[in-house]
Motif scaffolding. Structure first.
Motif, mmCIF file in Angstrom:
data_model
loop_
_atom_site.group_PDB
_atom_site.id
_atom_site.type_symbol
_atom_site.label_atom_id
_atom_site.label_comp_id
_atom_site.label_asym_id
_atom_site.label_seq_id
_atom_site.Cartn_x
_atom_site.Cartn_y
_atom_site.Cartn_z
ATOM 1 N N GLY A 156 0.802 -1.205 0.000
ATOM 2 C CA GLY A 156 0.000 0.000 0.000
ATOM 3 C C GLY A 156 0.840 1.262 0.000
ATOM 4 O O GLY A 156 0.601 2.188 -0.788
ATOM 5 N N LEU A 157 1.861 1.320 0.870
ATOM 6 C CA LEU A 157 2.719 2.496 0.924
ATOM 7 C C LEU A 157 3.553 2.635 -0.341
ATOM 8 O O LEU A 157 3.784 3.740 -0.836
ATOM 9 C CB LEU A 157 3.627 2.422 2.151
ATOM 10 C CG LEU A 157 2.939 2.603 3.503
ATOM 11 C CD1 LEU A 157 3.923 2.359 4.631
ATOM 12 C CD2 LEU A 157 2.334 3.988 3.621
ATOM 13 N N THR A 158 4.012 1.507 -0.886
ATOM 14 C CA THR A 158 4.798 1.558 -2.116
ATOM 15 C C THR A 158 3.975 2.119 -3.267
ATOM 16 O O THR A 158 4.424 2.995 -4.018
ATOM 17 C CB THR A 158 5.302 0.157 -2.478
ATOM 18 O OG1 THR A 158 6.120 -0.349 -1.414
ATOM 19 C CG2 THR A 158 6.128 0.194 -3.762
ATOM 20 N N LEU A 159 2.755 1.620 -3.408
ATOM 21 C CA LEU A 159 1.892 2.120 -4.482
ATOM 22 C C LEU A 159 1.485 3.568 -4.253
ATOM 23 O O LEU A 159 1.260 4.314 -5.212
ATOM 24 C CB LEU A 159 0.652 1.227 -4.598
ATOM 25 C CG LEU A 159 0.915 -0.172 -5.173
ATOM 26 C CD1 LEU A 159 -0.340 -1.027 -5.082
ATOM 27 C CD2 LEU A 159 1.399 -0.083 -6.619
ATOM 28 N N LEU A 160 1.406 3.984 -2.987
ATOM 29 C CA LEU A 160 1.110 5.385 -2.701
ATOM 30 C C LEU A 160 2.214 6.287 -3.236
ATOM 31 O O LEU A 160 1.956 7.337 -3.835
ATOM 32 C CB LEU A 160 0.942 5.578 -1.195
ATOM 33 C CG LEU A 160 0.578 6.989 -0.713
ATOM 34 C CD1 LEU A 160 -0.785 7.405 -1.251
ATOM 35 C CD2 LEU A 160 0.589 7.050 0.814
ATOM 36 N N VAL A 161 3.484 5.874 -3.031
ATOM 37 C CA VAL A 161 4.619 6.639 -3.547
ATOM 38 C C VAL A 161 4.611 6.624 -5.071
ATOM 39 O O VAL A 161 4.831 7.656 -5.728
ATOM 40 C CB VAL A 161 5.940 6.068 -3.008
ATOM 41 C CG1 VAL A 161 7.129 6.775 -3.656
ATOM 42 C CG2 VAL A 161 6.008 6.218 -1.495
ATOM 43 N N VAL A 162 4.335 5.446 -5.663
ATOM 44 C CA VAL A 162 4.293 5.348 -7.125
ATOM 45 C C VAL A 162 3.211 6.261 -7.690
ATOM 46 O O VAL A 162 3.423 6.980 -8.670
ATOM 47 C CB VAL A 162 4.052 3.884 -7.558
ATOM 48 C CG1 VAL A 162 3.794 3.801 -9.059
ATOM 49 C CG2 VAL A 162 5.243 3.016 -7.189
ATOM 50 N N GLY A 163 2.036 6.244 -7.064
ATOM 51 C CA GLY A 163 0.950 7.088 -7.544
ATOM 52 C C GLY A 163 1.255 8.565 -7.436
ATOM 53 O O GLY A 163 0.958 9.341 -8.351
ATOM 54 N N ALA A 164 1.876 8.958 -6.312
ATOM 55 C CA ALA A 164 2.212 10.377 -6.127
ATOM 56 C C ALA A 164 3.333 10.822 -7.052
ATOM 57 O O ALA A 164 3.471 12.020 -7.317
ATOM 58 C CB ALA A 164 2.606 10.627 -4.675
ATOM 59 N N SER A 165 4.129 9.867 -7.540
ATOM 60 C CA SER A 165 5.269 10.203 -8.396
ATOM 61 C C SER A 165 4.949 10.069 -9.877
ATOM 62 O O SER A 165 5.809 10.355 -10.710
ATOM 63 C CB SER A 165 6.460 9.290 -8.061
ATOM 64 O OG SER A 165 6.761 9.333 -6.685
ATOM 65 N N SER A 166 3.753 9.609 -10.214
ATOM 66 C CA SER A 166 3.403 9.345 -11.610
ATOM 67 C C SER A 166 2.311 10.307 -12.064
ATOM 68 O O SER A 166 1.896 11.211 -11.331
ATOM 69 C CB SER A 166 2.929 7.894 -11.765
ATOM 70 O OG SER A 166 3.870 6.979 -11.243
ATOM 71 N N ASN A 167 1.835 10.091 -13.268
ATOM 72 C CA ASN A 167 0.727 10.889 -13.779
ATOM 73 C C ASN A 167 -0.137 10.032 -14.694
ATOM 74 O O ASN A 167 0.235 8.925 -15.047
ATOM 75 C CB ASN A 167 1.233 12.132 -14.524
ATOM 76 C CG ASN A 167 2.269 11.782 -15.590
ATOM 77 O OD1 ASN A 167 2.104 10.828 -16.340
ATOM 78 N ND2 ASN A 167 3.343 12.557 -15.640
ATOM 79 N N GLY A 168 -1.302 10.535 -15.018
ATOM 80 C CA GLY A 168 -2.185 9.838 -15.923
ATOM 81 C C GLY A 168 -2.805 8.600 -15.309
ATOM 82 O O GLY A 168 -3.027 8.505 -14.094
ATOM 83 N N ALA A 169 -3.063 7.620 -16.155
ATOM 84 C CA ALA A 169 -3.728 6.395 -15.727
ATOM 85 C C ALA A 169 -2.904 5.623 -14.710
ATOM 86 O O ALA A 169 -3.450 4.999 -13.787
ATOM 87 C CB ALA A 169 -4.043 5.520 -16.944
#
Length: 412
Positions: A156-169
């Motif tokens: 969950g925390l890893t994907l949170l960082v990925v989501g905050a660092s990415s854009n779009g879909a």
């Protein structure tokens, strides 16, 4: 990041010293300035190394931090002695960071950025060799590792960082998955008999305030260190070594404040008050960088913000460390320390990722930097105000109700 929680809840198979040894197997923080080498300012390699440096810096501290805090509470009784120990702990951390930044700049300039990674391994092995001889043995805690909680929390925390660092879909998919996994983590921790993270900890006001302070301090301070090489090397044409030397005053301010002032202040003021003042200074120092021009003066535009932020960090770090353990039963100190360390790392990853996203909203690079500094400054001001309205004093010991919440087992 949730390896910090794993280490806090994992004095199962051994003592806190064992966790310190394991944590030192990860590289120590040496190449903070080497991640933007001037000789490769636009290469994909240089861009990739920055987030890797931040993540590598976090892993070892996630394991050693909670264990170190638990050992301090075992060795030093509550009161002035423990406050002094926390101040020294913060001061030594600042000194080691300053030395790491300087050495990282030297290695990057003369031996290349790869030498930073190899030297980190050498230093880690040297620390490993002396750790067991210089530390007392902690007391282990029986129980089972909450593996489902560890997996759901980590993902969950890893994907949170990925989501905050990415854009779009990709960003939206990662953020939705992170929310789902973290919700599963909360449900698991609420139902299991031996939780990785006792949720009752967050009913303690001092723990909540310390977690907020940890998040915002690392968002502001690591955010400054993320953008500093970009500005110093990209706009002021500093070499990596010069960039490293330019950041030393901030660590010196942290060292002097934590070592000579904060311990005495904690004897007369509550951690809440010092955390609020510290966050105001961290935010103010970061916001001062909004005045940096394209061809600015280091002494006029860079140095004041570094020093003011460093003083704020020197006040905040020992105070939030003390607050994180206030009102928590001794057997939960390692977990409470782990919660604070994880809050720090979320601030250093998610918080900095948000600053980068804010900076990307402007077509002009320097204007983007200024917007990121403004966002960090406003966040710290909001955090200081939130902490200031918490109860006037944190309880020295947990109330019977709080102790019951944190130690009672859920019914089957």
């Amino acid at each position: 990041m949730s390896s910090g929680l794993n280490s806090g809840g994992a004095p199962i198979a051994g003592s806190q010293v064992h966790l310190l040894v394991l944590g030192n197997l990860d590289p120590p923080p040496l190449g903070e300035v080497g991640h933007h080498p001037q000789q490769q300012p636009h290469t994909e390699r240089g861009q990739m190394l920055a987030p890797q440096a931040l993540r590598g810096r976090a892993r070892g501290h996630e394991q050693t931090g909670p264990a170190a805090l638990a050992l301090l509470t075992e060795v030093f009784p509550a009161g002035p002695a423990r406050n002094r120990a926390f101040s020294v702990y913060a001061a030594v951390g600042a000194a080691s960071f300053s030395g790491g930044v300087l050495l990282g700049g030297v290695l990057t300039q003369f031996l290349g950025w790869r030498s930073v990674l190899w030297f980190s391994v050498v230093v880690g092995l040297a620390v490993l060799a002396v750790t067991r001889a210089g530390l007392p043995h902690g007391v282990g805690r029986g129980g089972r590792l909450d593996l489902p909680g560890a997996i759901s929390g980590t993902l969950g925390l890893t994907l949170l960082v990925v989501g905050a660092s990415s854009n779009g879909a990709v960003a939206w998919s990662a953020l939705c998955a992170a929310v789902a996994l973290l919700a599963l983590f909360v449900v698991r921790e609420h139902r299991t008999a031996d939780p990785l993270l006792p949720l009752g900890l967050f009913r303690v006001p001092s723990v909540r305030a310390a977690s907020l302070a940890a998040f915002l301090q690392y968002m502001g301070s690591v955010g400054m260190l993320f953008f500093a090489p970009l500005y110093l090397q990209g706009m002021l044409n500093y070499f990596p070594l010069e960039s490293a030397l330019a950041l030393v005053p901030m660590s010196l301010a942290v060292f002097l404040t934590a070592n000579y002032a904060t311990g005495r202040l904690l004897a007369r003021h509550t951690p809440r008050a010092l955390m609020a003042v510290g966050l105001v200074l961290i935010g103010g120092g970061t916001a001062l960088w909004m005045s940096t021009p394209h061809h600015g003066s280091y002494a006029l535009h860079v140095l004041p913000g570094l020093v003011i932020s460093g003083i704020g960090q020197g006040l905040n770090f020992p105070s939030m460390t003390s607050a994180a353990l206030t009102g928590v039963p001794p057997e939960r100190h390692a977990v409470a320390g782990a919660v604070n360390v994880v809050a720090q790392q979320i601030g250093a990853s998610v918080g900095v990722a948000v600053m980068v996203l804010v900076a990307a909203t402007s077509d002009d690079q320097l204007t983007g930097y200024h917007l990121a500094y403004l966002a960090a400054g406003l966040a710290c001001a909001f955090g200081a105000a939130s902490i200031a309205v918490v109860r006037r004093a944190f309880p020295a010991t947990p109330s019977p109700a709080t102790r019951t919440v944190m130690t009672a087992q859920p019914e089957d």
